[in-house]
Enzyme design. Structure first.
Site, PDB file in Angstrom:
ATOM      1  N   ASP A 165       0.829  -1.299  -0.014  1.00 21.95           N
ATOM      2  CA  ASP A 165       0.047  -0.082   0.013  1.00 21.95           C
ATOM      3  C   ASP A 165       0.815   1.570  -0.048  1.00 21.95           C
ATOM      4  O   ASP A 165       0.776   1.958   1.062  1.00 21.95           O
ATOM      5  CB  ASP A 165      -1.021  -0.089   1.174  1.00 21.95           C
ATOM      6  N   ASN A 231      -6.800  -3.814  -4.525  1.00 21.91           N
ATOM      7  CA  ASN A 231      -7.970  -3.057  -5.067  1.00 21.91           C
ATOM      8  C   ASN A 231      -7.572  -2.119  -5.603  1.00 21.91           C
ATOM      9  O   ASN A 231      -8.428  -1.472  -6.765  1.00 21.91           O
ATOM     10  CB  ASN A 231      -8.892  -2.945  -3.662  1.00 21.91           C
ATOM     11  N   HIS A 326     -11.960  -2.377   6.625  1.00 21.50           N
ATOM     12  CA  HIS A 326     -11.940  -3.373   5.866  1.00 21.50           C
ATOM     13  C   HIS A 326     -12.105  -4.783   6.873  1.00 21.50           C
ATOM     14  O   HIS A 326     -12.046  -5.965   6.402  1.00 21.50           O
ATOM     15  CB  HIS A 326     -10.680  -3.682   4.939  1.00 21.50           C
ATOM     16  N   HIS A 353      -3.892  -3.857   2.434  1.00 18.94           N
ATOM     17  CA  HIS A 353      -5.075  -3.238   2.459  1.00 18.94           C
ATOM     18  C   HIS A 353      -5.554  -2.467   3.551  1.00 18.94           C
ATOM     19  O   HIS A 353      -5.929  -1.327   3.676  1.00 18.94           O
ATOM     20  CB  HIS A 353      -6.125  -4.596   2.435  1.00 18.94           C
TER      21      HIS A 353
END
Length: 465
Positions: A165, A231, A326, A353
């Site tokens: 990330d 994502n 999440h 994430h």
């Protein structure tokens, strides 16, 4: 140091740990990072600048190019014209330059047209050898280097870095710099997804893919990054007519998925030194009869733990997560695949994430079904350690809202940006450490000796912190 020496070292660490500290789950770090907004670096600064020269290659990055580590995929972009997709390469002790031919692709996304994206696979390299490589033509050639891994084997030491990330903020730059200056010297980055965050900008501004590629080139051109799709790589935007998932990512970041029998670049495996690394896709279908499911079911029995004793899995969405961000998103995949991870004694699962850090105890939740109602994770020495490392520094900021009370399966958690090191010593022992950006380069904010599940099925729940 021999095998016995490493065992002695690990045992000493555990004895010291018994005196100093014992982590039995439920530790939330006392470190409090000042809550500050993450800020994008301005586009005019040096980390984003294109190299000088007409049509000079930029955004250079490498990844493993075959299943065992004797191949490298070299990728780069030229902006003015296609130029050449040829790579010249030579070993450190040779002046004879070899030539590998690559391919060029382009893509369009909404109102953006990419530069010319080159991918070239160099094959049949020697293990444990430093190579130089040259891309570009005329006065705009650029030269880089990389070192191939040692031959695959059970007692081959190797050091991996872990980043996830990342994005392109000031904190992103701190994370990458912190990793580069870590004295443990990671040799390959295991990247757990969410690269550029281009989709954060209006119309998924794909120029942000270019700026990110130039930003990370200082590292990605010199050591392989093993890619996982997150994502933010989906770029699915039907509102602007973009309905092909992963379009920018798949054009820019090639992986050797066919070498492991995969049918798509989102799930694949590689061997590197004494590790067997399986990459999974949290955002591709994974249910029964899907291609990813069938591939993984066939792949896990192929892992020879006498050859590659360390079994590592990369994915983006964590299965065990005690933050209110999440939460439970990875649950359906966990239900599908966790029994296999326990059966095949996966050592560690790295995910991203959640923009924070967390390490679990060895737990599993495979006994549950809708009849027996057993639904709490239990201690399981055959289960992996789950580590969330989605703390690279992206524009969305830190995940600071934790669930309370902290569940017993959570061994350590902290909302700070950072990176990790997984340092394999031999077939039985590996040393893991997490490094927050605020600390000195050698400081370990969290650490753990791993005892290999296949060779040494004992309790490694204690940690030296």
């Amino acid at each position: 140091m021999g095998l016995l020496g490493f065992c002695d070292l690990a045992l000493l660490g555990l004895l010291l740990n018994a005196v100093v500290t014992f982590c039995n789950g439920g530790t939330t770090s006392a470190f409090v990072r000042p809550v500050e907004k993450t800020v994008d670096m301005p586009l005019h600064i040096d980390v984003f600048q294109a190299p000088p020269g007409y049509n000079a290659p930029q955004q250079v990055h490498i990844t493993q190019g075959d299943h065992v580590g004797k191949g490298v995929i070299v990728s780069w972009v030229t902006m003015d014209e296609p130029g050449s997709s040829t790579v010249l390469y030579w070993s450190e002790n040779s002046k004879l330059k070899n030539k590998a031919m690559g391919t060029t692709v382009t893509y369009k996304y909404y109102n953006y047209t990419s530069g010319y994206i080159h991918h070239c696979t160099i094959k049949n390299l020697k293990f444990n050898t430093k190579y130089y490589y040259e891309v570009g033509v005329g006065q705009s050639t650029r030269t880089f280097w990389f070192t191939t891994p040692p031959a695959v084997g059970p007692d081959v030491p190797y050091t991996f870095g872990l980043i996830g990330d990342l994005g392109q903020t000031y904190d992103s730059n701190k994370t990458l710099t912190h990793y580069e200056l870590n004295p443990s010297k990671g040799k390959t980055v295991l990247f757990v997804g969410d690269l550029s965050y281009a989709d954060h900008y209006p119309n998924h501004d794909n120029e942000r893919w270019d700026t990110w590629g130039r930003f990370v080139e200082r590292n990605t051109a010199y050591q392989p990054w093993i890619w996982t799709a997150g994502n933010h790589e989906l770029d699915f935007a039907p509102e602007i007519g973009e309905t092909e998932p992963f379009k920018p990512y798949t054009h820019r970041y090639y992986v050797p998925y066919k070498a492991s029998g995969s049918t798509a670049p989102f799930w694949y495996s590689i061997k590197r030194a004494s590790a067997y690394i399986i990459v999974l896709s949290s955002y591709s279908a994974y249910g029964k009869y899907t291609p990813q499911n069938q591939w993984l079911e066939a792949e896990l029995p192929k892992v020879n733990r006498k050859e590659t004793p360390w079994l590592i899995v990369l994915m983006h969405s964590p299965w065990y997560n005690s933050y209110n961000y999440h939460y439970m998103e990875g649950e359906t995949m966990r239900v599908m695949y966790e029994p296999w991870f326990v059966q095949y004694k996966v050592d560690v699962v790295f995910a991203g994430h959640v923009h924070a850090y967390e390490r679990s105890e060895r737990v599993s939740n495979v006994a549950y079904n809708i009849v027996n109602g057993v639904c709490a994770p239990v201690r399981d020495l055959s289960a992996p350690v789950y580590i969330t490392i989605g703390d690279g520094g992206n524009i969305e900021g830190l995940a600071t809202d934790m669930t309370e009370p902290q569940p017993k399966y959570s061994a350590f958690r902290e909302a700070s940006f950072g990176h990790a090191i997984f340092d394999i010593k031999n077939r039985t022992h590996a040393y893991y450490s997490w490094h927050r950006n605020q600390d000195g380069y050698a400081v370990e904010a969290d650490s753990l000796w791993f005892f290999n599940r296949y060779w040494h099925p004992v309790d490694d729940s204690t940690s030296v912190q």
